[in-house]
Design a protein around this motif. Structure first.
Motif, PDB file in Angstrom:
ATOM      1  N   PRO A   1       0.797  -1.238   0.000  1.00 44.92           N
ATOM      2  CA  PRO A   1       0.000   0.000   0.000  1.00 44.92           C
ATOM      3  C   PRO A   1       0.826   1.283   0.000  1.00 44.92           C
ATOM      4  N   ALA A   2       2.081   1.194   0.429  1.00 44.80           N
ATOM      5  CA  ALA A   2       2.960   2.370   0.409  1.00 44.80           C
ATOM      6  C   ALA A   2       3.735   2.502  -0.898  1.00 44.80           C
ATOM      7  N   GLY A   3       3.518   1.552  -1.813  1.00 45.22           N
ATOM      8  CA  GLY A   3       4.220   1.587  -3.086  1.00 45.22           C
ATOM      9  C   GLY A   3       5.587   0.937  -3.060  1.00 45.22           C
TER      10      GLY A   3
ATOM     11  N   ASP B   1      -0.735  -4.475  -5.253  1.00 39.68           N
ATOM     12  CA  ASP B   1      -0.638  -4.874  -6.653  1.00 39.68           C
ATOM     13  C   ASP B   1       0.274  -6.092  -6.783  1.00 39.68           C
ATOM     14  N   LEU B   2      -0.237  -7.130  -7.432  1.00 40.16           N
ATOM     15  CA  LEU B   2       0.570  -8.305  -7.717  1.00 40.16           C
ATOM     16  C   LEU B   2       1.409  -8.020  -8.950  1.00 40.16           C
ATOM     17  N   LEU B   3       2.708  -8.117  -8.820  1.00 41.36           N
ATOM     18  CA  LEU B   3       3.642  -7.794  -9.893  1.00 41.36           C
ATOM     19  C   LEU B   3       4.107  -9.067 -10.610  1.00 41.36           C
TER      20      LEU B   3
ATOM     21  N   THR C   1       2.107  -9.448   6.438  1.00 46.76           N
ATOM     22  CA  THR C   1       1.295 -10.213   5.486  1.00 46.76           C
ATOM     23  C   THR C   1       0.470  -9.239   4.641  1.00 46.76           C
ATOM     24  N   PHE C   2       0.355  -9.578   3.358  1.00 41.47           N
ATOM     25  CA  PHE C   2      -0.358  -8.720   2.415  1.00 41.47           C
ATOM     26  C   PHE C   2      -1.318  -9.579   1.608  1.00 41.47           C
TER      27      PHE C   2
END
Length: 245
Positions: A9-11, A38-40, A29-30
């Motif tokens: 969330p913080a980029g 975002d899943l990269l 955990t995310f």
């Protein structure tokens, strides 16, 4: 284990173990379903080395001979697209097709690697869709227009440890929920160690580079709004959509 890369969330870009839709990284955990996560792409390749006609049935459907040595071509970094992304199809083309593939992710710099030592340089496996513009591929020898356009290689969602992917792992593609391609790793004409040896004879593979091992029979056209799922047994499911330019 399976590993994923996310933007939190913080980029901040993080890499961690992926379990049931949650990435554990740096003691946190995310949840990848969180709209702020975002899943990269699971790796950052300097190149994707693709293998043509590595399934006999695909060579047959393309009305082409089975090669007597691995058939190599490249996709550059601009082709890499994240899981869940939308691929914009090249404008004005009549035939752009899907190609489900098992990707081999390289874990360390590799040059002149003998087949017997190939697994020492492999980090793991992932899923890849070799999106292909047949209009131009049929007119070119180097396939730049056919294979190297932006976002022509959706990849992910994870990198799975080699021991977690069966020797006969299935490779499947579903288009809008309907199965269009299905093959298995044990149908390869050239296995992974052979590919690593052949490729590193000619060029250096860097950490994060990917060998895309070829597609089973059943390739077919993509249209505006299509939803694609590439599933490799032991890895998971790569999803993406497409749109017309």
């Amino acid at each position: 284990m399976r590993y994923a890369r996310i933007s939190d969330p913080a980029g901040v870009t993080r890499r961690g173990e992926y379990v049931d839709g949650v990435v554990e990284a740096a003691g946190e955990t995310f949840d990848v379903s969180d709209p702020d996560v975002d899943l990269l792409p699971p790796c950052e390749p300097t190149k994707i080395v693709c293998i043509g006609r590595n399934y006999a049935a695909h060579a047959e459907e393309r009305d082409a001979d089975v090669p007597d040595r691995p058939m190599l071509f490249l996709k550059p970094p601009n082709t890499v697209a994240a899981p869940g992304s939308t691929v914009t199809l090249p404008a004005g083309k009549e035939q752009v097709e899907h190609e489900a593939e098992l990707g081999v992710v390289i874990g360390e710099q590799a040059r002149n690697v003998d087949a017997d030592d190939a697994w020492d340089v492999v980090e793991g496996f992932t899923c890849l869709d070799d999106v292909s513009n047949r209009d131009d591929q049929s007119r070119e020898q180097n396939w730049v227009r056919g294979k190297a356009f932006d976002a022509a290689a959706p990849i992910g969602p994870v990198v799975a440890d080699p021991e977690d992917v069966p020797a006969d792992a299935s490779v499947e593609l579903r288009l809008n929920g309907d199965t269009r391609q299905r093959g298995s790793r044990d149908q390869f004409i050239f296995d992974v160690p052979t590919l690593v040896e052949e490729i590193t004879t000619y060029l250096t593979l860097e950490p994060g580079d990917v060998i895309s091992t070829g597609t089973p029979a059943g390739v077919g056209p993509l249209s505006d709004g299509d939803r694609v799922e590439v599933e490799v047994e032991g890895v998971g499911v790569l999803e993406h959509t497409v749109r017309s330019a």
